[in-house]
Design an enzyme around this catalytic site. Structure first.
Site, short mmCIF file in Angstrom:
data_model
loop_
_atom_site.label_atom_id
_atom_site.label_comp_id
_atom_site.label_asym_id
_atom_site.label_seq_id
_atom_site.Cartn_x
_atom_site.Cartn_y
_atom_site.Cartn_z
N ASP A 1 -3.65 1.29 9.94
CA ASP A 1 -4.85 2.12 10.09
C ASP A 1 -5.30 2.13 11.54
O ASP A 1 -5.84 3.11 12.04
CB ASP A 1 -5.96 1.62 9.16
CG ASP A 1 -5.61 1.99 7.74
OD1 ASP A 1 -4.89 1.21 7.09
OD2 ASP A 1 -5.99 3.09 7.31
N CYS B 1 0.83 -1.20 0.00
CA CYS B 1 0.00 0.00 0.00
C CYS B 1 0.87 1.26 0.00
O CYS B 1 2.03 1.24 -0.45
CB CYS B 1 -0.99 -0.03 1.16
SG CYS B 1 -2.37 1.14 0.96
O1 RUB Z 1 -3.73 1.04 4.61
C1 RUB Z 1 -3.33 2.14 4.34
C2 RUB Z 1 -4.09 3.10 3.48
O2 RUB Z 1 -5.34 2.59 3.09
P1 RUB Z 1 -6.30 3.51 2.16
O3 RUB Z 1 -5.53 3.81 0.92
O4 RUB Z 1 -7.50 2.66 1.93
O5 RUB Z 1 -6.63 4.76 2.95
C3 RUB Z 1 -2.07 2.67 4.97
O6 RUB Z 1 -1.12 1.64 5.12
C4 RUB Z 1 -2.40 3.22 6.36
O7 RUB Z 1 -3.52 4.08 6.30
C5 RUB Z 1 -1.24 4.00 6.94
O8 RUB Z 1 -1.03 5.20 6.21
P2 RUB Z 1 -0.26 6.43 6.89
O9 RUB Z 1 1.04 5.89 7.37
O10 RUB Z 1 -0.08 7.44 5.77
O11 RUB Z 1 -1.10 6.94 8.00
#
Ligand code: RUB
Length: 323
Positions: free
Chosen positions: A200, A131
């Site tokens: 998340d 991701c």
């Molecule tokens: O799973 C996702 C994004 O999912 P989506 O694209 O569905 O929002 C990321 O790994 C976390 O949100 C952490 O991101 P961060 O480290 O930027 O908080």
């Protein structure tokens, strides 16, 4: 129907979060705090009670967008629990102060977390990502700034291909990037030194809730002996899980998986699109936070220290009061 009390920025931010123009747990949190700030700055409420009620309504609108990233309710809590004052002016100032402080803390936490994560990366290491996580990228960025040469195997991350964002950002940092389809991950796991993902939410038992596919990746990584680290600033700690609540996994529209032509061809075949999954703590080696790195099983101690045993929902109207 848009609530006429709500500032257009609140509506626009809620729409952007729901449609994933703003996405990733940390950016969602920053956008939500900034939307509450805009609501406070522009509020035309005539009374303190009216002002508070509108801010809570804005909080509810933002909270209803996506269910899994706890950074969203944690951001709303941070700002709304600091809303304080006898006058509209006083209340407004308190919300502005809290929102600015929140965004500032978020930025500093990510930088501090990056430094902690970079300590686990050595010169010449190869990292596999899943991701797009700003917290995970902060670790690689800090390692690169320390002069370490890092290369990356980047999973594309179906259905929305957030891996492409990761690939571009890593390339711009000077990282040597190889993009692979998700199903190729196991083949490359023996040739990488770390799996590095974001979060998340982190549950009280240390479970990692992150983009769908993280749990399979972690199980494979453990089988291959590749350590897995999750970069998660403490706003990703899910306080409701202290009292046994589970984290809701968002189910997204099937149109992210099949286009309309394919949908017509496959007829009544069901398509499901869960956006996140839960990785049990035994598959995660370290949770990297701005407060240091933790084995997943010990994260509950930090969670208690930061949240206590009870957390409120300050976006709800207090019972018996409506305006
Ligand atoms: O799973 C996702 C994004 O999912 P989506 O694209 O569905 O929002 C990321 O790994 C976390 O949100 C952490 O991101 P961060 O480290 O930027 O908080």
């Amino acid at each position: 129907m848009a609530d006429p009390q709500l500032h257009p920025t609140v509506e626009a931010t809620a729409t952007e979060i729901a449609s994933m123009e703003v996405r990733g747990a940390a950016p969602i949190a920053a956008a939500a705090a900034s939307a509450l700030r805009a609501q406070a700055v522009e509020s035309t409420a005539a009374t303190p009670a009216g002002f508070e009620s509108t801010l809570r309504a804005a909080g509810r609108r933002l909270q209803a967008t996506r269910p899994t990233a706890v950074s969203l309710p944690n951001a709303l809590r941070y700002v709304l629990q600091r809303m304080d004052g006898e006058t509209v002016g006083g209340l407004r100032a308190s919300v502005i102060r809290a929102a600015d402080e929140f965004v500032d803390r978020l930025d500093r936490a990510q930088a501090d977390l990056g430094a902690v994560g970079a300590n686990r990366l050595r010169d010449g290491d190869r990292v596999m990502t899943h991701c797009h996580s700003t917290d995970a990228l902060a670790c690689i960025e800090a390692a690169v700034e320390q002069g370490k040469g890092i290369s990356a195997v980047v999973k594309e991350t179906r259905p929305r291909n957030q891996g492409h964002i990761t690939a571009r950002e890593l390339r711009d940092l000077g990282v040597d990037v190889t993009l692979i389809v998700d199903s190729a991950a196991r083949r490359y796991l023996g040739a990488v030194d770390h799996v590095l993902v974001g979060a998340d939410s982190i549950a009280a038992d240390g479970s990692l809730i992150n983009k769908i596919g993280t749990s399979g990746l972690a199980v494979n990584a453990r089988d291959r002996g590749t350590p897995i680290m999750a970069a998660a600033q403490t706003i990703k700690l899910h306080p409701d899980t202290l009292t046994g609540h589970t984290v809701e996994i968002e189910m997204r529209d099937e149109s992210e998986v099949v286009d309309s032509e394919t949908r017509a061809e496959i007829g009544d075949i069901a398509v499901e699109n869960p956006a996140f999954d839960v990785t049990p703590p035994r598959y995660v080696d370290a949770i990297i936070t701005e407060r240091g790195q933790f084995p997943p099983e010990s994260i509950v101690t930090l969670m208690r220290e930061l949240f206590g045993e009870s957390v409120g929902e300050p976006w709800e109207e207090p019972t018996g009061e409506t305006e």
